[in-house]
Every structure is written in structure tokens, then in C-alpha cells.
Design a protein around this motif. Structure first.
Motif, mmCIF file in Angstrom:
data_model
loop_
_atom_site.group_PDB
_atom_site.id
_atom_site.type_symbol
_atom_site.label_atom_id
_atom_site.label_comp_id
_atom_site.label_asym_id
_atom_site.label_seq_id
_atom_site.Cartn_x
_atom_site.Cartn_y
_atom_site.Cartn_z
ATOM 1 N N HIS A 40 -2.468 8.542 -3.300
ATOM 2 C CA HIS A 40 -2.606 9.788 -4.079
ATOM 3 C C HIS A 40 -1.255 10.489 -4.204
ATOM 4 C CE1 HIS A 40 -4.453 13.408 -5.683
ATOM 5 N NE2 HIS A 40 -3.782 14.122 -4.778
ATOM 6 N N LEU A 41 -0.454 10.487 -3.144
ATOM 7 C CA LEU A 41 0.852 11.133 -3.169
ATOM 8 C C LEU A 41 1.756 10.470 -4.205
ATOM 9 C CD1 LEU A 41 2.713 13.266 -1.854
ATOM 10 C CD2 LEU A 41 3.403 11.497 -0.208
ATOM 11 N N LYS A 42 1.661 9.163 -4.287
ATOM 12 C CA LYS A 42 2.477 8.432 -5.260
ATOM 13 C C LYS A 42 2.104 8.813 -6.688
ATOM 14 C CE LYS A 42 3.685 3.760 -6.762
ATOM 15 N NZ LYS A 42 3.446 2.306 -6.554
ATOM 16 N N LEU A 43 0.802 9.057 -6.924
ATOM 17 C CA LEU A 43 0.333 9.399 -8.267
ATOM 18 C C LEU A 43 0.605 10.859 -8.625
ATOM 19 C CD1 LEU A 43 -3.123 7.547 -8.220
ATOM 20 C CD2 LEU A 43 -1.029 6.821 -9.391
ATOM 21 N N SER A 44 0.633 11.727 -7.640
ATOM 22 C CA SER A 44 0.716 13.168 -7.922
ATOM 23 C C SER A 44 2.104 13.770 -7.719
ATOM 24 C CB SER A 44 -0.278 13.926 -7.035
ATOM 25 O OG SER A 44 0.021 13.708 -5.657
ATOM 26 N N ASP A 45 2.985 13.069 -7.013
ATOM 27 C CA ASP A 45 4.306 13.636 -6.710
ATOM 28 C C ASP A 45 5.385 12.719 -7.280
ATOM 29 O OD1 ASP A 45 6.593 14.774 -5.719
ATOM 30 O OD2 ASP A 45 5.851 14.980 -3.666
ATOM 31 N N SER A 46 6.078 13.194 -8.262
ATOM 32 C CA SER A 46 7.111 12.364 -8.903
ATOM 33 C C SER A 46 8.319 12.143 -7.995
ATOM 34 C CB SER A 46 7.577 13.044 -10.205
ATOM 35 O OG SER A 46 8.090 14.345 -9.943
ATOM 36 N N TYR A 48 8.089 11.277 -4.927
ATOM 37 C CA TYR A 48 7.744 10.239 -3.954
ATOM 38 C C TYR A 48 8.125 8.883 -4.548
ATOM 39 C CZ TYR A 48 4.932 7.588 -0.571
ATOM 40 O OH TYR A 48 4.512 6.724 0.390
ATOM 41 N N LYS A 49 9.266 8.379 -4.148
ATOM 42 C CA LYS A 49 9.849 7.196 -4.777
ATOM 43 C C LYS A 49 9.561 5.887 -4.041
ATOM 44 C CE LYS A 49 11.971 9.764 -7.842
ATOM 45 N NZ LYS A 49 11.566 9.775 -9.272
ATOM 46 N N ASN A 50 9.198 5.963 -2.799
ATOM 47 C CA ASN A 50 9.062 4.731 -1.991
ATOM 48 C C ASN A 50 7.608 4.420 -1.668
ATOM 49 O OD1 ASN A 50 11.920 4.366 -1.818
ATOM 50 N ND2 ASN A 50 11.981 6.008 -0.287
ATOM 51 N N GLY A 51 6.770 4.484 -2.671
ATOM 52 C CA GLY A 51 5.359 4.180 -2.459
ATOM 53 C C GLY A 51 5.140 2.725 -2.091
ATOM 54 N N ILE A 52 4.095 2.470 -1.352
ATOM 55 C CA ILE A 52 3.768 1.114 -0.902
ATOM 56 C C ILE A 52 2.821 0.473 -1.903
ATOM 57 C CG2 ILE A 52 2.761 -0.249 0.981
ATOM 58 C CD1 ILE A 52 3.512 2.009 2.874
ATOM 59 N N GLU A 53 3.145 -0.732 -2.325
ATOM 60 C CA GLU A 53 2.327 -1.449 -3.293
ATOM 61 C C GLU A 53 1.135 -2.115 -2.607
ATOM 62 O OE1 GLU A 53 2.906 -1.137 -6.440
ATOM 63 O OE2 GLU A 53 4.789 -0.042 -6.118
ATOM 64 N N LYS A 54 0.158 -2.513 -3.430
ATOM 65 C CA LYS A 54 -1.074 -3.112 -2.904
ATOM 66 C C LYS A 54 -0.779 -4.351 -2.056
ATOM 67 C CE LYS A 54 -5.531 -5.081 -4.219
ATOM 68 N NZ LYS A 54 -5.367 -6.209 -3.281
ATOM 69 N N GLU A 55 0.136 -5.212 -2.512
ATOM 70 C CA GLU A 55 0.459 -6.420 -1.760
ATOM 71 C C GLU A 55 1.003 -6.089 -0.370
ATOM 72 O OE1 GLU A 55 1.487 -5.699 -4.785
ATOM 73 O OE2 GLU A 55 0.258 -7.094 -5.985
ATOM 74 N N GLU A 56 1.768 -5.007 -0.316
ATOM 75 C CA GLU A 56 2.318 -4.588 0.977
ATOM 76 C C GLU A 56 1.227 -4.021 1.880
ATOM 77 O OE1 GLU A 56 6.837 -3.191 0.257
ATOM 78 O OE2 GLU A 56 5.353 -2.064 -0.896
ATOM 79 N N TRP A 57 0.286 -3.267 1.312
ATOM 80 C CA TRP A 57 -0.834 -2.768 2.102
ATOM 81 C C TRP A 57 -1.650 -3.927 2.659
ATOM 82 C CZ3 TRP A 57 -0.645 1.678 4.105
ATOM 83 C CH2 TRP A 57 -0.196 2.808 3.433
ATOM 84 N N ASP A 58 -1.832 -4.974 1.876
ATOM 85 C CA ASP A 58 -2.584 -6.150 2.343
ATOM 86 C C ASP A 58 -1.875 -6.800 3.531
ATOM 87 O OD1 ASP A 58 -4.455 -5.717 0.379
ATOM 88 O OD2 ASP A 58 -3.617 -7.200 -1.012
ATOM 89 N N LYS A 59 -0.546 -6.866 3.469
ATOM 90 C CA LYS A 59 0.212 -7.419 4.583
ATOM 91 C C LYS A 59 0.075 -6.548 5.828
ATOM 92 C CE LYS A 59 3.764 -9.917 1.974
ATOM 93 N NZ LYS A 59 5.225 -10.036 1.700
ATOM 94 N N ILE A 60 0.156 -5.238 5.615
ATOM 95 C CA ILE A 60 0.014 -4.305 6.745
ATOM 96 C C ILE A 60 -1.356 -4.458 7.394
ATOM 97 C CG2 ILE A 60 -0.190 -1.857 7.353
ATOM 98 C CD1 ILE A 60 1.980 -1.291 5.268
ATOM 99 N N GLU A 61 -2.386 -4.602 6.574
ATOM 100 C CA GLU A 61 -3.739 -4.782 7.115
ATOM 101 C C GLU A 61 -3.817 -6.037 7.983
ATOM 102 O OE1 GLU A 61 -8.395 -4.884 5.582
ATOM 103 O OE2 GLU A 61 -6.765 -5.333 4.169
ATOM 104 N N GLY A 62 -3.229 -7.146 7.512
ATOM 105 C CA GLY A 62 -3.239 -8.382 8.293
ATOM 106 C C GLY A 62 -2.494 -8.246 9.604
ATOM 107 N N ILE A 63 -1.350 -7.553 9.565
ATOM 108 C CA ILE A 63 -0.568 -7.341 10.790
ATOM 109 C C ILE A 63 -1.346 -6.482 11.781
ATOM 110 C CG2 ILE A 63 1.539 -6.312 11.708
ATOM 111 C CD1 ILE A 63 2.879 -7.020 9.022
ATOM 112 N N CYS A 64 -2.006 -5.443 11.269
ATOM 113 C CA CYS A 64 -2.772 -4.549 12.149
ATOM 114 C C CYS A 64 -3.914 -5.294 12.829
ATOM 115 C CB CYS A 64 -3.312 -3.359 11.358
ATOM 116 S SG CYS A 64 -2.057 -2.139 10.915
ATOM 117 N N ARG A 65 -4.582 -6.165 12.107
ATOM 118 C CA ARG A 65 -5.668 -6.942 12.706
ATOM 119 C C ARG A 65 -5.137 -7.831 13.827
ATOM 120 N NH1 ARG A 65 -9.125 -9.015 7.394
ATOM 121 N NH2 ARG A 65 -10.090 -6.992 6.910
#
Length: 242
Positions: A40-46, A48-65
């Protein structure tokens, strides 16, 4: 290394500490928990330049598991005031199995981490302490079935670890059986003198028979314990009281 001060009940954002592996997990886990907020921050705040992409979130999820398993086991061992031996085998098994799965995982980051962690695990943990394994056997929720299940998952159906387990159990039983005290009773006649040697020998034969029967009863009781239905694994029992 681990940092016990990082153990927490609530989710929060915190900085990673390079020398504390569990802080890496807590940092990523906290960020993933607030994934929607970051999106939401990435969509609402111009700005905010270093937003995390979906592919990166998927990697983070795998690492957390992957890291979450190690984190929870460490928390259990260090967070329990009196961790009993029956906690050891099942949790080390979970870590080993998770490492082996992560090494084959398509997530390259988790796979790389697992490959680096495995040598340390093999050095310190892969040779299971048999006495602590026996402690699991005498947990009525697990018994030998659980240990055999774990060994088969890790090493295959015909692994030597299962044979070693049963040999150790048998050896310990015989060791403690030999330490059970026996008593020699001297029978005397009414006059107070010892009865004749022939009668005394017969009575010794009877004593030996009683000892054999006692050993058989103990062996039957041990077998009965293993044949009884296991308790529900979800039941919380105090092993020291049990």
C-alpha cells in the motif's frame, strides 16, 4: 550465533544484525507480516522508491519458512526453563529434514543457506545421542514407532540406526536386570541349626526359579509397554512426573 534478546511474542520491524542469524529471520518475518502495508505504501507514496516486488516477497516467504523451523527449535531449547530429553530427538529430526528439503528447494536463496548450514549441522548434531533417543522411546506419545519413522524418513527402510536402537534397548534392559538384587535365604530347623545340604540345594533351585520368573515378568512388562497404544501426541504431559 543466536540472539535470545530477539525472541518476541509480537510482530514488529527490526534491523538485521549480520552476526545474529535469528535476527535475519525476525527481520524478514516481520517485513513479510506487514507485506500489505508495504504494498500500500508503494502505491500511495511517490517518495517510496525501494518497494519490494512480488517475486522478492515469494523468496522472502520461502526463506522465512526455512529459517522459522530453526528459530522455533532454538527458542524451544533456550526458552524452556527445564527442557526434558524427550524434546531433543524430534526437534533435531525436524531441523535435519528441513535442511535436506531446502537443499533441493527451487528458492535459490534458501537453497544456498541450507548448503552452508548443513556442514555445521553434520558436525554437531547428525550423530544422534542414543541415550537421548531412548528418552523419546519412553515417552508414551512416541515410543519406538516414532524413532523408527524418523530414521526411515532420513536414512531409508533398512538403515542400521533402527538396528542400533533395538540393540541398545536390549543391552540397557539386560544391564539393569543384572543389577536387580537377589537374596539368599538360609533356612534353619526348629533347633536353630542349618537344614541338611540336600534340602538347602533344593531350596536354592527354587530361589533360582523364582528369579527366572521375576525376570520373565519384567520382560513381559517391558514388552507390554511397547505394545500398548501410544498416547495422543497432542497431550501435554510432564515427563518427569510420568
Amino acid at each position: 550465533m543466536y540472539n535470545t534478546s530477539c525472541f518476541r511474542k509480537e510482530k514488529k520491524l527490526c534491523q538485521d544484525v549480520p552476526t545474529r542469524w535469528n535476527s535475519t529471520y525476525i527481520t524478514l518475518d516481520g517485513a513479510f507480516y506487514y507485506r500489505r502495508a508495504f504494498t500500500h505504501l508503494k502505491l500511495s507514496d511517490s517518495n517510496y522508491k525501494n518497494g519490494i516486488e512480488k517475486e522478492e516477497w515469494d523468496k522472502i516467504e520461502g526463506i522465512c519458512r526455512f529459517l522459522g523451523v530453526c528459530y522455533n527449535v532454538t527458542r524451544l531449547f533456550l526458552g524452556s526453563k527445564y527442557p526434558t530429553p524427550n524434546l531433543y530427538f524430534s526437534n533435531v529430526f525436524i531441523v535435519q529434514h528441513t535442511l535436506e528439503k531446502a537443499i533441493l528447494h527451487p528458492n535459490s536463496v534458501a537453497r544456498s543457506m541450507a548448503i552452508k548450514m548443513q556442514p555445521k549441522f553434520v558436525k554437531y548434531w547428525s550423530d544422534y545421542n542414543m541415550i537421548l533417543v531412548i528418552a523419546v522411546v519412553f515417552d508414551p506419545r512416541y515410543k519406538t514407532q516414532f524413532v523408527e519413522f524418523c530414521y526411515k524418513v532420513l536414512y531409508g527402510d533398512n538403515c542400521y540406526q533402527i538396528t542400533k536402537l533395538h540393540e541398545t534397548l536390549k543391552g540397557l534392559f539386560e544391564l539393569y536386570q543384572d543389577k536387580i538384587p537377589t537374596y539368599n535365604v538360609v533356612f534353619e530347623s526348629e533347633s536353630g541349626s542349618s537344614i541338611d545340604n540336600q534340602a538347602l540345594n533344593k531350596m536354592k533351585e527354587f530361589d533360582a526359579l523364582e528369579n527366572d520368573l521375576s525376570s520373565s515378568v519384567e520382560k513381559i512388562e517391558l514388552d507390554r509397554y511397547f505394545k500398548e497404544k501410544r498416547l495422543n501426541r497432542a497431550i501435554d504431559i510432564d515427563m518427569l512426573d510420568y
